[in-house]
Design an enzyme around this catalytic site. Structure first.
Site, PDB file in Angstrom:
ATOM      1  CD  GLN A  35      -9.841   7.077   7.319  1.00 32.24           C
ATOM      2  OE1 GLN A  35     -10.387   5.981   7.381  1.00 32.24           O
ATOM      3  NE2 GLN A  35      -8.958   7.370   6.386  1.00 32.24           N
ATOM      4  CG  ASP A  51      -1.662  11.220  14.176  1.00 27.80           C
ATOM      5  OD1 ASP A  51      -1.832  10.057  13.775  1.00 27.80           O
ATOM      6  OD2 ASP A  51      -1.345  12.142  13.426  1.00 27.80           O
ATOM      7  NE  ARG A 109      -6.187  -0.501   6.307  1.00 26.42           N
ATOM      8  CZ  ARG A 109      -5.479   0.293   7.082  1.00 26.42           C
ATOM      9  NH1 ARG A 109      -6.015   0.872   8.141  1.00 26.42           N
ATOM     10  NH2 ARG A 109      -4.212   0.526   6.801  1.00 26.42           N
ATOM     11  CE  LYS A 111      -3.454   2.236   2.953  1.00 22.88           C
ATOM     12  NZ  LYS A 111      -4.147   2.183   4.262  1.00 22.88           N
ATOM     13  NE  ARG A 152      -9.998  22.716   8.096  1.00 20.42           N
ATOM     14  CZ  ARG A 152      -9.598  21.697   7.370  1.00 20.42           C
ATOM     15  NH1 ARG A 152     -10.458  20.923   6.758  1.00 20.42           N
ATOM     16  NH2 ARG A 152      -8.321  21.451   7.204  1.00 20.42           N
TER      17      ARG A 152
HETATM   18  N1  NAD Z   1      -5.727   3.715  12.270  1.00 20.78           N
HETATM   19  C1  NAD Z   1      -5.710   3.549  10.975  1.00 20.78           C
HETATM   20  O1  NAD Z   1      -5.618   2.423  10.472  1.00 20.78           O
HETATM   21  C2  NAD Z   1      -5.880   4.741  10.083  1.00 20.78           C
HETATM   22  C3  NAD Z   1      -6.130   4.559   8.720  1.00 20.78           C
HETATM   23  C4  NAD Z   1      -6.340   5.663   7.912  1.00 20.78           C
HETATM   24  C5  NAD Z   1      -6.258   6.936   8.475  1.00 20.78           C
HETATM   25  N2  NAD Z   1      -5.960   7.081   9.803  1.00 20.78           N
HETATM   26  C6  NAD Z   1      -5.824   8.394  10.401  1.00 20.78           C
HETATM   27  O2  NAD Z   1      -7.124   8.963  10.590  1.00 20.78           O
HETATM   28  C7  NAD Z   1      -6.983  10.382  10.607  1.00 20.78           C
HETATM   29  C8  NAD Z   1      -8.096  11.014   9.806  1.00 20.78           C
HETATM   30  O3  NAD Z   1      -7.947  10.636   8.453  1.00 20.78           O
HETATM   31  P1  NAD Z   1      -8.911  11.255   7.327  1.00 20.78           P
HETATM   32  O4  NAD Z   1      -8.526  10.580   6.075  1.00 20.78           O
HETATM   33  O5  NAD Z   1     -10.325  11.224   7.796  1.00 20.78           O
HETATM   34  O6  NAD Z   1      -8.397  12.753   7.325  1.00 20.78           O
HETATM   35  P2  NAD Z   1      -9.182  14.035   6.794  1.00 20.78           P
HETATM   36  O7  NAD Z   1      -8.149  15.081   6.602  1.00 20.78           O
HETATM   37  O8  NAD Z   1     -10.080  13.683   5.682  1.00 20.78           O
HETATM   38  O9  NAD Z   1     -10.110  14.441   8.027  1.00 20.78           O
HETATM   39  C9  NAD Z   1      -9.573  14.807   9.285  1.00 20.78           C
HETATM   40  C10 NAD Z   1     -10.624  15.633  10.005  1.00 20.78           C
HETATM   41  O10 NAD Z   1     -10.137  15.901  11.326  1.00 20.78           O
HETATM   42  C11 NAD Z   1     -10.333  17.263  11.621  1.00 20.78           C
HETATM   43  N3  NAD Z   1      -9.345  17.658  12.618  1.00 20.78           N
HETATM   44  C12 NAD Z   1      -8.028  17.902  12.414  1.00 20.78           C
HETATM   45  N4  NAD Z   1      -7.443  18.220  13.593  1.00 20.78           N
HETATM   46  C13 NAD Z   1      -8.409  18.154  14.540  1.00 20.78           C
HETATM   47  C14 NAD Z   1      -8.418  18.372  15.945  1.00 20.78           C
HETATM   48  N5  NAD Z   1      -7.319  18.733  16.603  1.00 20.78           N
HETATM   49  N6  NAD Z   1      -9.594  18.220  16.614  1.00 20.78           N
HETATM   50  C15 NAD Z   1     -10.736  17.872  15.937  1.00 20.78           C
HETATM   51  N7  NAD Z   1     -10.779  17.669  14.604  1.00 20.78           N
HETATM   52  C16 NAD Z   1      -9.619  17.804  13.914  1.00 20.78           C
HETATM   53  C17 NAD Z   1     -10.190  17.971  10.290  1.00 20.78           C
HETATM   54  O11 NAD Z   1     -10.808  19.248  10.301  1.00 20.78           O
HETATM   55  C18 NAD Z   1     -10.872  16.983   9.345  1.00 20.78           C
HETATM   56  O12 NAD Z   1     -12.259  17.233   9.229  1.00 20.78           O
HETATM   57  C19 NAD Z   1      -5.574  10.689  10.093  1.00 20.78           C
HETATM   58  O13 NAD Z   1      -4.747  11.049  11.162  1.00 20.78           O
HETATM   59  C20 NAD Z   1      -5.106   9.388   9.494  1.00 20.78           C
HETATM   60  O14 NAD Z   1      -3.709   9.233   9.574  1.00 20.78           O
HETATM   61  C21 NAD Z   1      -5.790   6.008  10.609  1.00 20.78           C
END
Ligand code: NAD
Length: 340
Positions: free
Chosen positions: A152, A239, A124, A81, A176
């Site tokens: 997500q 994170d 997934r 990936k 946001r």
């Molecule tokens: N655990 C896993 O297997 C896995 C897999 C994919 C993604 N992720 C993680 O999930 C997270 C979200 O991914 P995504 O693709 O939805 O990202 P995205 O950018 O589409 O959405 C993130 C959302 O979080 C909001 N946000 C950012 N900082 C914030 C904060 N401090 N408080 C509240 N809201 C906040 C943003 O405004 C946005 O709407 C990423 O950190 C990504 O690395 C984890």
């Protein structure tokens, strides 16, 4: 005459071939957890290629991660990936994450398929959260708070509703507010039986919630352990989103893959481990041990449980392998001559 072919599957083909079927993806993810627990995988660590010098830079300048792996069992497929994250992409009207998956024959090691894995990745990850909810949430969980209304969020909710159809109230929190509003509205359109509300008071939402699911880009905790009620499942899917107290108050700490969590070193429990505040022996289980029945799932409605997932490429490879096999069966996708 080509000696070897590659099948190209774009987003539309992948959805038609089964990447958009959440129940099937949950099944894939459960199988990956079990096969991993049985040692029928090869899963080297994630290679992170980040721009800038710090983790904070990663959140503004972006990264591309490589996640190779082999998954055994009925999948019997190798691959990688390759996932790009452009945090500024929204200014261009593009999603933050883009995913390309390459499948390789585990025997010859030749590439077999190049697929768009963007939906696979969100599906997934939702499914991984859904499996955690199935085993770790209260059986009658009703109130869920989703933090981070980005890519997500919809699949986290879709899988949660399969795991706990009792959920009838969803609070949405996002840095946001317009994202939270948009997702709450879309949720009520898609699931009319659910009351979804965008909230700014995260403390009040958390105090009521049975499930708190964080999928944000936060690098500072915004969920405090002192707010958690008994019986809550806290899901740290990204994170540094929840404070140390959330982990300390949990009677069970469960992760998807402990070595990956430590390797990634970005979630609350990983940072606590680095600082000596959490030891290997404090971990209750990897989720696969619970799915297999080797370790206990939730045992009562009182315990607070912390779950952290960082993901693994083998999940994406398993889902893509199932879609690829469907493509061969149905004659779908574009076949390209690789070696003529
Ligand atoms: N655990 C896993 O297997 C896995 C897999 C994919 C993604 N992720 C993680 O999930 C997270 C979200 O991914 P995504 O693709 O939805 O990202 P995205 O950018 O589409 O959405 C993130 C959302 O979080 C909001 N946000 C950012 N900082 C914030 C904060 N401090 N408080 C509240 N809201 C906040 C943003 O405004 C946005 O709407 C990423 O950190 C990504 O690395 C984890």
């Amino acid at each position: 005459m080509s000696k070897a072919n590659i099948v190209f599957l774009n987003n539309k083909a992948m959805a038609e071939l089964g990447a958009a079927d959440m129940s099937a993806v949950i099944n894939d993810v459960e199988r990956v957890y079990v096969l991993n627990n049985e040692g029928d995988v090869i899963a080297p660590g994630k290679c992170v290629m980040r721009w800038g010098k710090t983790v904070e830079d990663e959140n503004t300048l972006g990264r591309i991660n490589a996640m190779p792996g082999y998954i055994g069992g009925e999948y019997d497929m190798a691959g990688i990936k390759w996932i790009g994250s452009g945090p500024q992409n929204y200014k261009k009207g593009l999603p933050r994450a883009s995913v390309t998956i390459i499948l390789n024959d585990p025997d010859t090691k030749l590439p077999l398929c190049v697929a768009d894995g963007t939906e696979v990745s969100t599906m997934r990850t939702g499914a991984s959260g859904g499996v955690a909810i199935k085993y770790l949430a209260k059986s009658d969980a009703k109130i869920m708070t989703i933090c981070g209304a980005g890519a997500q969020a919809p699949t986290q909710l879709e899988a949660a509703l399969i795991g706990r159809p009792s959920i009838d109230t969803v609070y949405v929190y996002d840095i946001r507010p317009e994202n939270a509003e948009r997702f709450a509205k879309a949720t009520m359109e898609k699931y009319p039986h659910i009351k979804a509300t965008a909230v700014s008071d995260i403390e009040a939402a958390v105090r009521e919630s049975d499930i708190i699911d964080c999928v944000t880009l936060a690098s500072e905790p915004f969920i405090k352990g002192e707010w958690l009620k008994k019986g809550t499942l806290v899901m740290n899917m990204a994170d540094y989103e929840v404070d140390n107290e959330c982990v300390k108050r949990s009677s069970k700490v469960v992760v998807d893959y402990w070595e990956n969590v430590k390797h990634r070193m970005i979630s609350t429990v990983a940072l606590m481990w680095k600082d000596g505040l959490f030891k290997d022996e404090d971990l209750h289980a990897e989720l696969g041990e619970i799915v297999k029945g080797a370790k206990a799932p939730r045992e009562n409605d009182e315990e607070i449980i912390y779950f952290n997932a960082v993901g693994a490429g083998i999940m994406d490879i398993a889902v893509t392998a199932r879609c690829y096999k469907n493509a061969l069966k149905d004659g779908k996708g574009i076949t390209l001559p690789y070696w003529e």
